[in-house]
Design a protein around this motif. Structure first.
Motif, PDB file in Angstrom:
ATOM      1  N   PRO A  71       4.345  -4.305   0.164  1.00 44.05           N
ATOM      2  CA  PRO A  71       3.649  -3.024   0.399  1.00 44.05           C
ATOM      3  C   PRO A  71       4.551  -1.795   0.303  1.00 44.05           C
ATOM      4  CG  PRO A  71       2.976  -4.648   2.032  1.00 44.05           C
ATOM      5  CD  PRO A  71       4.111  -5.254   1.283  1.00 44.05           C
ATOM      6  N   VAL A  72       5.812  -1.918   0.693  1.00 43.06           N
ATOM      7  CA  VAL A  72       6.723  -0.767   0.634  1.00 43.06           C
ATOM      8  C   VAL A  72       6.895  -0.293  -0.803  1.00 43.06           C
ATOM      9  CG1 VAL A  72       9.109  -0.006   0.989  1.00 43.06           C
ATOM     10  CG2 VAL A  72       7.957  -1.349   2.745  1.00 43.06           C
ATOM     11  N   ILE A  73       7.090  -1.236  -1.718  1.00 41.42           N
ATOM     12  CA  ILE A  73       7.261  -0.877  -3.128  1.00 41.42           C
ATOM     13  C   ILE A  73       5.974  -0.286  -3.691  1.00 41.42           C
ATOM     14  CG2 ILE A  73       7.717  -1.768  -5.444  1.00 41.42           C
ATOM     15  CD1 ILE A  73      10.194  -1.573  -3.670  1.00 41.42           C
ATOM     16  N   LYS A  74       4.838  -0.865  -3.341  1.00 41.55           N
ATOM     17  CA  LYS A  74       3.554  -0.352  -3.829  1.00 41.55           C
ATOM     18  C   LYS A  74       3.335   1.097  -3.381  1.00 41.55           C
ATOM     19  CE  LYS A  74       1.111  -4.783  -4.137  1.00 41.55           C
ATOM     20  NZ  LYS A  74       0.013  -5.618  -3.595  1.00 41.55           N
ATOM     21  N   LYS A  75       3.695   1.409  -2.138  1.00 43.92           N
ATOM     22  CA  LYS A  75       3.543   2.779  -1.644  1.00 43.92           C
ATOM     23  C   LYS A  75       4.591   3.706  -2.239  1.00 43.92           C
ATOM     24  CE  LYS A  75       1.518   1.156   2.698  1.00 43.92           C
ATOM     25  NZ  LYS A  75       1.744   0.928   4.150  1.00 43.92           N
ATOM     26  N   PHE A  76       5.760   3.171  -2.494  1.00 49.44           N
ATOM     27  CA  PHE A  76       6.833   3.971  -3.089  1.00 49.44           C
ATOM     28  C   PHE A  76       6.459   4.440  -4.499  1.00 49.44           C
ATOM     29  CE2 PHE A  76      11.120   4.328  -5.121  1.00 49.44           C
ATOM     30  CZ  PHE A  76      11.583   5.394  -4.340  1.00 49.44           C
ATOM     31  N   ALA A 125       9.640  -5.026  -9.663  1.00 45.20           N
ATOM     32  CA  ALA A 125       9.694  -3.744  -8.950  1.00 45.20           C
ATOM     33  C   ALA A 125      10.357  -2.669  -9.800  1.00 45.20           C
ATOM     34  CB  ALA A 125      10.446  -3.908  -7.630  1.00 45.20           C
ATOM     35  N   PHE A 126      11.480  -3.005 -10.422  1.00 48.88           N
ATOM     36  CA  PHE A 126      12.155  -2.045 -11.293  1.00 48.88           C
ATOM     37  C   PHE A 126      11.274  -1.694 -12.498  1.00 48.88           C
ATOM     38  CE2 PHE A 126      16.326  -3.296  -9.332  1.00 48.88           C
ATOM     39  CZ  PHE A 126      16.723  -2.017  -8.996  1.00 48.88           C
ATOM     40  N   SER A 127      10.596  -2.701 -13.052  1.00 45.07           N
ATOM     41  CA  SER A 127       9.745  -2.457 -14.220  1.00 45.07           C
ATOM     42  C   SER A 127       8.551  -1.574 -13.873  1.00 45.07           C
ATOM     43  CB  SER A 127       9.257  -3.785 -14.807  1.00 45.07           C
ATOM     44  OG  SER A 127      10.335  -4.571 -15.254  1.00 45.07           O
ATOM     45  N   LEU A 128       7.907  -1.860 -12.726  1.00 41.40           N
ATOM     46  CA  LEU A 128       6.746  -1.072 -12.329  1.00 41.40           C
ATOM     47  C   LEU A 128       7.149   0.356 -11.975  1.00 41.40           C
ATOM     48  CD1 LEU A 128       3.736  -1.000 -11.818  1.00 41.40           C
ATOM     49  CD2 LEU A 128       4.150  -1.791  -9.477  1.00 41.40           C
TER      50      LEU A 128
END
Length: 402
Positions: free
Chosen positions: A8-13, A133-136
């Motif tokens: 969730p942290v990455i999605k919100k970031f 995460a880096f790609s998104l």
């Protein structure tokens, strides 16, 4: 692993990256045009843009120190606030000296975002999730670049019907998009990243140990690609408007179209890395982008240029998520913030030099001239990357640190 399973942290970031990216896109595409419209030549465009890049490079180590004291989240908030305020102030003045001073402060804010983002993502992810995460994040930033270019171009055209000059119209458009970086502070403030131990501060002995042959060559590669990009990329908006005599909305449309390819390219990186390997993906995409630079530098019409922009942007940039991950993976844990800072510093100082030289070449020689040098530097950089990692080219996937 899929993008839906990211934590969730990455999605919100991602939302924060998008809002900040809108401001970045706006200035990357239109600030040079704004300076031209208020009466200054290409060399002045180059000097102001290069000063901003140079300040990013210089401030990276200060940011690394600040991040060690404040933590990643607070440093990112500081960066967003600085970018938002200075991006508004820099178009409120027309005095070159004031613009140069504000440009340096602008660079400080960008340095905070660029230096901290990679360690933040790395620390909030693990295993295979990291490449996704880096790609998104990369794809999201380019989606923001696409949207920001399009939005700024159309806003400038709308404002042009209500104000006296194109310069004022572009100024209002830049201010409107700049406010979004300040808005991004709200979701960032609400973000609750998982606790991580503070980055260990490198002592002088450890800094000395960082400069291995591998790391030096990797940073040299980074500098060569940055130098080549600096010669032409910051001037794409100026090039399209004055070389091809287009409108601001068409400039925004072409730049956003180019970023669309980068979005798809970024999202396809995990698939390509599984099929042909991380290192082959980087080498192949960078080599394939070079013929497209020739098509842009020696244009055969607006349609061909638009297609070339689309494909070049896709190919040259789609390997960036892998490069960022490699940069974090080839060094020890305590060296990652330093590697991130070194990459940002080398890339931005090289780009600053390229921008300064590119602006002078466009004013004194031709708008096409910098493209020839860019091709040379891209070839040199790609060859250096290949020679450095040729043994790892046999690997199908990048080993991930825990």
């Amino acid at each position: 692993m899929s993008y839906r399973k990211l934590n969730p942290v990455i999605k919100k970031f991602i939302l924060i990256v998008f809002l900040y990216g809108l401001t970045s896109a706006s200035f990357n595409g239109f600030f040079g045009i704004y300076i031209k419209e208020i009466g200054y030549p290409e060399s002045v465009v180059g000097s102001i843009l290069s000063l901003r890049r140079l300040s990013v490079g210089i401030f990276t180590f200060l940011i690394a120190f600040i991040a060690g004291k404040l933590g990643h989240k607070r440093t990112l908030i500081l960066g967003l606030f600085t970018v938002g305020i200075t991006s508004i102030l820099i178009v409120m003045v027309e005095n070159i000296r004031l613009m140069e001073v504000i440009s340096v402060l602008f660079g400080f804010g960008q340095a905070a975002m660029l230096t901290v983002e990679s360690p933040f993502i790395f620390n909030q992810t693990s295993g295979e999730e990291r490449v996704h995460a880096f790609s998104l994040t990369f794809a999201t930033r380019n989606a923001a670049f696409m949207s920001g270019s399009l939005l700024t171009g159309f806003l400038a055209d709308i404002f042009a019907t209500r104000v006296a000059t194109d310069a004022i119209a572009i100024r209002y458009a830049l201010i409107a998009v700049s406010i979004l970086s300040l808005v991004a502070i709200i979701p960032l403030s609400l973000l609750k990243p998982k606790p991580v131990k503070r980055d260990k501060q490198l002592n002088l002995k450890e800094i000395h140990s960082f400069f291995t042959k591998q790391n030096i060559i990797f940073l040299t590669y980074t500098g060569l690609i940055g130098l080549g990009a600096g010669l032409v990329v910051p001037f794409f908006g100026v090039y399209l408007k004055y070389m091809l005599e287009t409108t601001e909305s068409l400039v925004g449309l072409i730049l956003s179209f180019a970023q669309l390819g980068t979005v798809f390219g970024g999202l396809s990186v995990p698939y390509l890395s599984r099929k042909i390997g991380n290192y082959k993906t980087i080498v192949m995409t960078q080599i394939l982008s070079i013929p497209l630079l020739i098509a842009i530098g020696f244009p055969q019409g607006i349609v061909i240029v638009a297609i070339a922009f689309f494909l070049r942007s896709s190919l040259m940039n789609m390997g960036q998520p892998l490069i960022r991950n490699i940069a974090m993976d080839i060094v020890e844990e305590q060296q990652r913030p330093f590697m991130s800072a070194m990459r940002v510093m080398v890339n931005n100082i090289a780009r600053a030099l390229g921008i300064y030289v590119g602006g002078g070449m466009m004013e004194r020689i031709s708008y096409n001239a910098p493209y020839a040098l860019t091709i040379v530097f891209y070839l040199m950089g790609t060859l250096l990357f290949y020679l450095l990692f040729r043994e790892r080219m046999k690997e199908k996937s990048l080993p991930m640190s825990a």
